[in-house]
Design a protein around this motif. Structure first.
Motif, mmCIF file in Angstrom:
data_model
loop_
_atom_site.group_PDB
_atom_site.id
_atom_site.type_symbol
_atom_site.label_atom_id
_atom_site.label_comp_id
_atom_site.label_asym_id
_atom_site.label_seq_id
_atom_site.Cartn_x
_atom_site.Cartn_y
_atom_site.Cartn_z
ATOM 1 N N VAL A 261 0.873 -1.172 0.000
ATOM 2 C CA VAL A 261 0.000 0.000 0.000
ATOM 3 C C VAL A 261 0.910 1.222 0.000
ATOM 4 N N SER A 262 0.779 2.024 -1.038
ATOM 5 C CA SER A 262 1.620 3.213 -1.179
ATOM 6 C C SER A 262 0.761 4.456 -1.001
ATOM 7 N N PHE A 263 1.288 5.432 -0.282
ATOM 8 C CA PHE A 263 0.543 6.653 0.004
ATOM 9 C C PHE A 263 1.095 7.848 -0.757
ATOM 10 N N GLY A 264 0.177 8.706 -1.159
ATOM 11 C CA GLY A 264 0.506 9.993 -1.736
ATOM 12 C C GLY A 264 -0.515 11.011 -1.286
ATOM 13 N N GLY A 265 -0.481 12.182 -1.912
ATOM 14 C CA GLY A 265 -1.378 13.266 -1.512
ATOM 15 C C GLY A 265 -0.722 14.161 -0.489
ATOM 16 N N ALA A 266 -1.113 15.427 -0.485
ATOM 17 C CA ALA A 266 -0.419 16.425 0.319
ATOM 18 C C ALA A 266 -0.425 16.113 1.801
ATOM 19 N N VAL A 267 -1.558 15.636 2.342
ATOM 20 C CA VAL A 267 -1.629 15.377 3.775
ATOM 21 C C VAL A 267 -0.643 14.284 4.164
ATOM 22 N N ALA A 268 -0.575 13.217 3.382
ATOM 23 C CA ALA A 268 0.336 12.113 3.692
ATOM 24 C C ALA A 268 1.788 12.483 3.408
ATOM 25 N N LEU A 269 2.040 13.131 2.282
ATOM 26 C CA LEU A 269 3.415 13.431 1.890
ATOM 27 C C LEU A 269 4.082 14.436 2.817
ATOM 28 N N HIS A 270 3.326 15.412 3.291
ATOM 29 C CA HIS A 270 3.910 16.474 4.111
ATOM 30 C C HIS A 270 3.941 16.123 5.602
ATOM 31 N N ASN A 271 3.293 15.012 5.966
ATOM 32 C CA ASN A 271 3.200 14.661 7.390
ATOM 33 C C ASN A 271 3.358 13.153 7.575
ATOM 34 N N GLU A 272 4.378 12.583 6.940
ATOM 35 C CA GLU A 272 4.531 11.130 6.956
ATOM 36 C C GLU A 272 4.589 10.570 8.378
ATOM 37 N N ASP A 273 5.337 11.224 9.255
ATOM 38 C CA ASP A 273 5.489 10.692 10.612
ATOM 39 C C ASP A 273 4.208 10.787 11.423
#
Length: 325
Positions: A261-273
């Motif tokens: 499962v791979s994540f993208g999108g601004a919310v996920a990319l800018h706040n991975e932790d």
């Protein structure tokens, strides 16, 4: 020599890329998405962007063998058009895409996907193992997924498969989604919804202290994440987001059995932790089947464009065994 192209049509920008048969980029172009007044104006903007990418590559459009498109929806897939896009003016009711692009490149090999499906095609194509079973989930202004199951990219009969943001995660339905229904994943965890959810949690417990501008007109999801670890309400919101996100991802895993499962999108990319790491931790305890690898895309904001190009190169699949070069 033949060439291939990818187009990313978003609510804000249109981008196009032209590449050689091995995927080497030789031309790019980017423009703001036309705001109308009609869908034909958007179509013309897409064609203009693709022509400019061809000029940048030094080739005529007719030398492009195939084009992939990752686009906002919803679709009329039979007509190859976007219909009634939610994030463009109401005067835009239909945006023809596959027919006009086929005419421009003089080829019927045009593959139209929603943006998250293009995302999973790109992730599959670039993954070392080129997996037959994977999902790409975007957490941005909305939430959606692209799914490849048993080697088949799931478009849906009308091109609108993957609307996992409209999974019901809260049967109490305390928040209403932008689609008008209650309790949807997107109504709690999308970038557009997080401020409303923070206000709801603040109302639930007025004793929680906060410096968040919850009553201000400019309150955004970014404010919540910026105060992580420093603000009681911000931390509580982030904890609750992890709860709903884990439920949503667990549903995806149980439905499609992805290996990755791979994540993208601004919310996920800018706040991975703060977003993806908690999902990874919680899903491993919630899934009754195989626990997938949970990762963040390496392609950032380019994942849809890269997926559109990969679609053109592999007959809409992302399967490297079907490279056409």
């Amino acid at each position: 020599m033949v060439y291939y192209a990818g187009v990313d049509l978003g609510a804000t920008n249109v981008r196009a890329i032209v590449a050689e048969a091995d995927g080497t980029t030789i031309g790019v172009s980017r423009r703001s998405t036309p705001r109308g007044p009609t869908g034909i104006d958007v179509t013309e903007g897409v064609l203009r962007t693709l022509r400019e990418a061809c000029v940048d590559a030094g080739i005529d459009p007719e030398r492009i063998a195939a084009t992939g498109i990752g686009s906002i929806g919803p679709f009329d897939l039979a007509e190859g058009a976007v219909i009634d896009p939610a994030n463009l003016p109401d005067s835009i009711d239909r945006i023809p895409l596959t027919g006009p692009i086929a005419k421009l490149i003089d080829s019927n090999d045009v593959y139209l996907h929603n943006d998250t499906t293009a995302g999973v095609i790109g992730e599959r194509f670039h993954a070392v193992s080129n997996p037959d079973d994977m999902a790409y989930i975007t957490i941005s202004s909305g939430i959606g997924a692209g799914v490849c199951c048993d080697g088949t990219v799931m478009n849906g009969w009308d091109g609108n498969a993957g609307e996992v943001g409209h999974y019901v995660v809260d049967p109490q339905g305390r928040l209403t989604c932008g689609c008008g229904r209650d309790g949807h994943w997107e109504a709690y965890c999308s970038g557009n919804a997080i401020p409303d959810y923070a206000r709801l949690l603040a109302e639930d417990d007025p004793t929680i202290s906060t410096a968040l501008p919850v009553e201000g007109p400019d309150f955004t999801a970014k404010d919540v994440f910026e105060l992580a670890g420093e603000d009681e309400l911000a931390d509580y919101v982030i904890e609750q987001l992890a709860h709903w996100n884990a439920i949503g991802v667990t549903n995806v895993v149980h439905a499609f059995a992805p290996i990755v499962v791979s994540f993208g999108g601004a919310v996920a990319l800018h706040n991975e932790d703060l977003v993806v790491d908690p999902i990874r931790e919680r899903v491993s305890e919630m899934v009754m089947t195989n626990v997938p690898e949970i990762r963040v895309t390496d392609h950032g904001d380019d994942v849809v464009l890269e997926g559109a190009l990969a679609s053109a190169l592999t007959e809409g699949t992302g399967d490297r065994r079907r490279l056409r070069g």
